[in-house]
Design an enzyme around this catalytic site. Sequence first.
Site, PDB file in Angstrom:
ATOM      1  CG  ASP A  68       8.231  -3.498   7.198  1.00  0.00           C
ATOM      2  OD1 ASP A  68       7.830  -3.616   6.030  1.00  0.00           O
ATOM      3  OD2 ASP A  68       7.498  -3.674   8.185  1.00  0.00           O
ATOM      4  CE1 TYR A 123       1.488  -2.833   7.483  1.00  0.00           C
ATOM      5  CE2 TYR A 123       1.627  -4.623   9.074  1.00  0.00           C
ATOM      6  CZ  TYR A 123       2.141  -3.955   7.975  1.00  0.00           C
ATOM      7  OH  TYR A 123       3.295  -4.391   7.371  1.00  0.00           O
ATOM      8  CG  HIS A 127      10.846  -4.744   2.376  1.00  0.00           C
ATOM      9  ND1 HIS A 127      10.608  -3.396   2.558  1.00  0.00           N
ATOM     10  CD2 HIS A 127      10.232  -5.372   3.411  1.00  0.00           C
ATOM     11  CE1 HIS A 127       9.871  -3.216   3.648  1.00  0.00           C
ATOM     12  NE2 HIS A 127       9.630  -4.391   4.193  1.00  0.00           N
TER      13      HIS A 127
END
Length: 486
Positions: A255, A405, A462
Amino acid sequence: MWQEFLPNIWETFLSKVRSFEYSYKNAALVSVATLGVGGMLVYWLRPRYKIKTIEMGDGWWGAGERPLKRKEDESIRPFRIETSDKEIEDLHHRLDQARYTPPLEGAAFHYGFNSSYLQKVVAYWRNQFDWRKQVEVLNKYPHFQTTIEGIDIHFIHVKPSYIPHGQAVQPLLMVHGWPGSFYEFYKIIPLLTEPASHGLNEGDIVFEVICPSIPGYGFSEAPHKQGFDAIATARIFHKLMNRLGFKEYYLQGGDWGSRITTNMAQMLPESVKGLHLNLVFINKQGLGRMISVMLGSYVPWLVGLTREDARRIYPFIQKNIYDLLRESGYLHIQATKPDTAGCGLNDSPVGLAAYILEKFSTWTDKSFLQKEDGGLESKYCLDELLTNVMIYWVTSSIVSSMRFYKENIANDPDLTLYSRVGVYVPTGIAAFPQEIVHTPRVWAKQVFKNIVTYSYMPRGGHFAAFEEPKLLAQDIMHFVRKVEQL
């Protein structure tokens, strides 16, 4: 008669010798000249072919202006997670006041977190989950804080309890992502620091593990200035490792941790012994990629794909566009106006849990969309899941974690900026089958120029360290063993 010819023969012989010596001298001179000119050419061209790196730079993320005279406190301070009756009572009060919207019939997790199952999770959280006990679990590893570029950086640092004589201990920095935390690594840490006692090997590879919290996540202070991105994080983590006394070290991430550790390898390759990733994003487009995608489903071998690559990426539109769009709605919100959605999440523990745990469902296995409970308890237990949620709740860090982000994507919308700088350190890639996207080795090589190991993992998604710690630990050891033998 031969006496008459002897002088002539001798003169002819001497003439040829002299001619040979002259030619030999010329050849030697030419060779020396060629080497000299070649050496000068190589020296002249050397700067042009020097490995490109990301500039390390510097930064200040503390409140207010950077002090001009005062030197930053570089001490490493022990840290302990604590809780209180007031904190727990406030949580319980908020859980008791939660409101729910009934789910649509047969919706399962197709519309997001199913509210019927959410009520069961909240009931467990309110009546059975023991936060004090989980705080003790979190404190079982040594925690520390240190101030870097004006903010307090939290990390855990776990060393092997026993080191055989002559055994080299490899420092390993492991970096989490969103919506995870340092807690993701709690199950893999003992496998890496005490591998022999867990039946993984004969102790030929052993690690001391450093797991920092990304600034703005968990117990790391949030930046007070705009612009804090993965490159700033990479620089801070290099400074952390240097402060801990490490000159060379291994890196591991998935990630955001994948992006951060990749940036670290691009920034100071001389400090990175090896880079291991369980997620690789390669967004390079172009005619070559288009041809690869078009031909790959018919003749994968012709474009460097394996049968397993083809199985994982086709049908391409479904797996790489539709599925990605379905799972990335959160990304657009967090990359544009994170504070708006974050306000509600920071105020409601139930909303926070739904927002975070939904990712632990479909990012673990795409088929969990079909399950009423999102398949969460088939891979994790509620104590584990809620402990991760609590790290966000008690630190009020959901908003600052979401801002990460915006800071990254605002300056690099398609996340390709770092792909323009090659990664030349030894690299290992663990490709888990349920990962959000699959990156074949042939595509990864466009950025990662020195792939030492590439493993098709048999299962997992993930959150690899959280879900399949043993598989990931084995692959890390396999990679490091290969690097150490180079």
